[in-house]
Design a protein around this motif. Structure first.
Motif, mmCIF file in Angstrom:
data_model
loop_
_atom_site.group_PDB
_atom_site.id
_atom_site.type_symbol
_atom_site.label_atom_id
_atom_site.label_comp_id
_atom_site.label_asym_id
_atom_site.label_seq_id
_atom_site.Cartn_x
_atom_site.Cartn_y
_atom_site.Cartn_z
ATOM 1 N N ASP A 93 99.861 -15.992 58.572
ATOM 2 C CA ASP A 93 100.216 -15.649 56.989
ATOM 3 C C ASP A 93 98.463 -15.302 55.795
ATOM 4 O O ASP A 93 98.182 -14.409 55.198
ATOM 5 C CB ASP A 93 101.215 -16.558 56.841
ATOM 6 C CG ASP A 93 102.543 -15.961 56.056
ATOM 7 O OD1 ASP A 93 102.648 -14.911 57.009
ATOM 8 O OD2 ASP A 93 103.373 -16.794 55.721
ATOM 9 N N ASP A 94 97.431 -15.987 56.598
ATOM 10 C CA ASP A 94 96.656 -16.869 55.918
ATOM 11 C C ASP A 94 95.745 -15.401 56.799
ATOM 12 O O ASP A 94 94.517 -15.623 56.162
ATOM 13 C CB ASP A 94 95.884 -18.251 56.865
ATOM 14 C CG ASP A 94 97.355 -19.065 56.692
ATOM 15 O OD1 ASP A 94 97.578 -18.735 54.884
ATOM 16 O OD2 ASP A 94 96.492 -20.496 57.022
ATOM 17 N N LEU A 95 95.518 -14.857 57.553
ATOM 18 C CA LEU A 95 94.861 -13.953 57.610
ATOM 19 C C LEU A 95 94.430 -13.047 56.832
ATOM 20 O O LEU A 95 95.382 -12.843 55.395
ATOM 21 C CB LEU A 95 95.300 -13.149 59.172
ATOM 22 C CG LEU A 95 95.158 -13.513 60.181
ATOM 23 C CD1 LEU A 95 96.320 -12.333 61.025
ATOM 24 C CD2 LEU A 95 93.574 -13.903 60.775
ATOM 25 N N PRO A 96 93.533 -12.460 56.536
ATOM 26 C CA PRO A 96 92.781 -11.661 55.654
ATOM 27 C C PRO A 96 93.983 -10.345 55.220
ATOM 28 O O PRO A 96 93.855 -9.881 54.042
ATOM 29 C CB PRO A 96 91.175 -11.359 55.557
ATOM 30 C CG PRO A 96 90.624 -12.338 56.647
ATOM 31 C CD PRO A 96 92.092 -12.862 57.621
ATOM 32 N N ALA A 97 94.213 -9.235 56.640
ATOM 33 C CA ALA A 97 95.543 -8.805 56.496
ATOM 34 C C ALA A 97 96.762 -9.537 55.754
ATOM 35 O O ALA A 97 97.768 -7.919 55.679
ATOM 36 C CB ALA A 97 95.521 -8.532 58.053
ATOM 37 N N PRO A 108 89.570 -25.357 56.698
ATOM 38 C CA PRO A 108 90.221 -24.297 56.562
ATOM 39 C C PRO A 108 90.671 -23.429 57.427
ATOM 40 O O PRO A 108 91.302 -24.396 58.169
ATOM 41 C CB PRO A 108 88.362 -24.179 57.036
ATOM 42 C CG PRO A 108 87.683 -25.358 56.682
ATOM 43 C CD PRO A 108 88.568 -26.268 56.995
ATOM 44 N N SER A 109 91.339 -22.429 56.431
ATOM 45 C CA SER A 109 92.276 -21.452 57.751
ATOM 46 C C SER A 109 91.812 -21.212 59.150
ATOM 47 O O SER A 109 90.849 -21.036 59.370
ATOM 48 C CB SER A 109 92.893 -20.402 57.443
ATOM 49 O OG SER A 109 93.403 -20.862 55.331
ATOM 50 N N ASN A 110 92.422 -20.845 59.617
ATOM 51 C CA ASN A 110 92.688 -20.534 61.743
ATOM 52 C C ASN A 110 91.179 -19.991 61.816
ATOM 53 O O ASN A 110 90.334 -19.719 62.273
ATOM 54 C CB ASN A 110 93.559 -20.863 62.447
ATOM 55 C CG ASN A 110 93.099 -20.768 63.656
ATOM 56 O OD1 ASN A 110 92.383 -19.438 64.177
ATOM 57 N ND2 ASN A 110 93.548 -21.809 64.211
ATOM 58 N N GLY A 115 87.693 -17.204 63.731
ATOM 59 C CA GLY A 115 87.516 -15.726 63.412
ATOM 60 C C GLY A 115 88.423 -14.576 63.541
ATOM 61 O O GLY A 115 89.320 -15.695 63.984
ATOM 62 N N GLU A 116 88.825 -13.525 62.834
ATOM 63 C CA GLU A 116 90.454 -13.182 62.701
ATOM 64 C C GLU A 116 90.322 -12.847 64.322
ATOM 65 O O GLU A 116 92.379 -12.912 64.261
ATOM 66 C CB GLU A 116 89.718 -12.254 62.182
ATOM 67 C CG GLU A 116 89.487 -12.613 60.480
ATOM 68 C CD GLU A 116 89.499 -11.293 59.467
ATOM 69 O OE1 GLU A 116 90.091 -10.015 59.766
ATOM 70 O OE2 GLU A 116 88.656 -10.913 58.626
ATOM 71 N N GLY A 117 90.334 -12.670 64.565
ATOM 72 C CA GLY A 117 90.354 -11.975 66.267
ATOM 73 C C GLY A 117 90.835 -13.077 67.097
ATOM 74 O O GLY A 117 92.425 -12.481 67.773
ATOM 75 N N ALA A 119 92.156 -16.436 65.916
ATOM 76 C CA ALA A 119 93.031 -16.483 64.767
ATOM 77 C C ALA A 119 94.504 -15.943 65.136
ATOM 78 O O ALA A 119 95.375 -16.039 65.551
ATOM 79 C CB ALA A 119 93.186 -16.319 63.476
ATOM 80 N N LEU A 120 94.250 -14.285 65.032
ATOM 81 C CA LEU A 120 95.096 -13.618 65.410
ATOM 82 C C LEU A 120 95.997 -13.377 66.841
ATOM 83 O O LEU A 120 97.097 -13.738 67.339
ATOM 84 C CB LEU A 120 94.914 -12.245 65.385
ATOM 85 C CG LEU A 120 96.167 -10.942 65.709
ATOM 86 C CD1 LEU A 120 97.139 -10.455 65.000
ATOM 87 C CD2 LEU A 120 95.200 -9.301 66.223
ATOM 88 N N LEU A 121 95.332 -13.957 67.980
ATOM 89 C CA LEU A 121 95.601 -13.947 69.210
ATOM 90 C C LEU A 121 96.674 -15.444 69.382
ATOM 91 O O LEU A 121 96.590 -15.693 70.087
ATOM 92 C CB LEU A 121 94.235 -14.245 70.412
ATOM 93 C CG LEU A 121 93.865 -13.127 70.454
ATOM 94 C CD1 LEU A 121 92.626 -12.605 71.822
ATOM 95 C CD2 LEU A 121 95.179 -11.897 71.303
ATOM 96 N N ALA A 122 95.770 -16.914 68.337
ATOM 97 C CA ALA A 122 96.185 -18.134 68.518
ATOM 98 C C ALA A 122 97.367 -18.109 68.032
ATOM 99 O O ALA A 122 98.342 -18.194 68.368
ATOM 100 C CB ALA A 122 95.219 -17.994 67.425
ATOM 101 N N GLY A 123 98.001 -16.649 67.006
ATOM 102 C CA GLY A 123 99.251 -17.036 66.444
ATOM 103 C C GLY A 123 99.962 -16.403 67.302
ATOM 104 O O GLY A 123 101.518 -16.917 67.815
ATOM 105 N N ASP A 124 99.612 -15.204 68.352
ATOM 106 C CA ASP A 124 100.550 -14.956 69.080
ATOM 107 C C ASP A 124 101.237 -15.247 70.266
ATOM 108 O O ASP A 124 102.097 -15.552 70.826
ATOM 109 C CB ASP A 124 99.464 -13.134 70.212
ATOM 110 C CG ASP A 124 99.390 -12.285 68.821
ATOM 111 O OD1 ASP A 124 100.415 -11.982 67.555
ATOM 112 O OD2 ASP A 124 98.650 -11.349 68.569
#
Length: 305
Positions: A93-97, A108-110, A115-117, A119-124
């Motif tokens: 949810d916190d990601l820029p997209a 600070p958000s993950n 980094g965005e990449g 963070a996306l992998l950590a969530g997945d």
């Protein structure tokens, strides 16, 4: 292990039984990702998973379980899996997209740290690892109960749950034809589904009847919707220090929230009605459900603050 139910509170503001559940969840979570590889992914997962929090969803699971059974160790793996799912949803949810938030729980958000990449992998990874963790640590659970838990958690991350709620959120931004029913549907999927799953999985683990599961699901659905409306109220009325992240972001981003649509006072009235309905579903459970009643009243109180 079982705990006496009372209203004595500790420094966190939680009643003693709930604080004990929180302690046990934190203890299991701290060791849950120790063996994850590669190290950088483990760091990103642990950064958000182990961040300070009240562990509302796992605690609700344990409280619902406690209505029907007392051996909390049976439900702890599922409680921790719920926190992993919740954490994954926050990272995404916190990601820029998505919601584009730079802070979470005052830090600070993950994606701001890793980094965005990553963070996306950590969530997945947390979405999948939640189910893996439950399966690996539930050997003593009856197979039909474990299957029921798995089915509920798989449902909660799909289109009828977190993914569907976030999709509605994104679709609604900037539109001028959004109504309160659409916002409620978004909240029920995005926030309410996981809170409902927390209570329902606890009841399943405890061997509840279908009638009892249905009543507890209604309680949790009302609680989850009320909880999100309160969050939206606080985004309009509180400060960064109180809320743990930047406030006013939803309105600035053109996002539709319940208080933005109907006003803060009507939103508060909606919360009061939802909580009254939630508590009514607990009639018949007696003292065993006292902490679930307390949790509902806390949400009512936050709306009035």
């Amino acid at each position: 292990m079982s705990f006496a139910i009372d209203n004595t509170q500790v420094e966190t503001g939680l009643p003693v039984p709930m604080e004990e559940f929180r302690r046990q969840v934190n203890e299991m979570l701290r060791s849950s990702v120790d063996s994850v590889e590669p190290p950088r992914l483990r760091e990103a997962m642990a950064y958000s998973l182990l961040a300070d929090g009240k562990r509302i969803r796992p605690t609700l699971c344990l409280l619902a379980y406690g209505i029907f059974d007392t051996d909390v160790s049976i439900a702890l793996p599922t409680a921790c899996g719920l926190e992993m799912l919740h954490t994954a949803s926050l990272i995404h949810d916190d990601l820029p997209a998505m919601d584009d938030d730079d802070f979470r729980r005052g830090s600070p958000s993950n994606h701001r740290v890793f980094g965005e990449g990553m963070a996306l992998l950590a969530g997945d990874a947390l979405l999948a690892y939640a189910l893996e963790f439950i399966l690996q640590n539930s050997d003593s659970l009856q197979p039909e109960r474990l299957l029921g838990v798995m089915a509920k958690l798989i449902e909660v991350v799909g289109p009828s749950g977190l993914s569907g709620g976030q999709a509605l959120d994104l679709y609604s931004q900037g539109r001028d034809d959004v109504d309160p029913l659409t916002v409620e549907e978004m909240h029920i999927k995005k926030t309410g589904a996981l809170i409902e799953a927390s209570v329902v999985t606890g009841a399943i683990l405890g061997g509840a009847s279908q009638d009892d599961i249905t009543r507890l699901a209604t309680y949790a659905r009302n609680l989850g919707l009320a909880y999100q409306i309160v969050d939206d109220i606080l985004d309009e009325t509180s400060s960064f220090e109180e809320f743990g992240k930047e406030v006013g972001q939803d309105r600035a981003a053109g996002k539709w929230t319940y208080p933005r649509l109907v006003g803060v006072e009507e939103a508060r009235e909606r919360v009061r009605g939802l909580i009254t309905g939630a508590v009514a579903e607990l009639d018949g459970f007696g003292e065993r459900a006292s902490m679930l009643r307390w949790a509902a009243e806390v949400v009512r109180g936050r709306a009035a603050a």
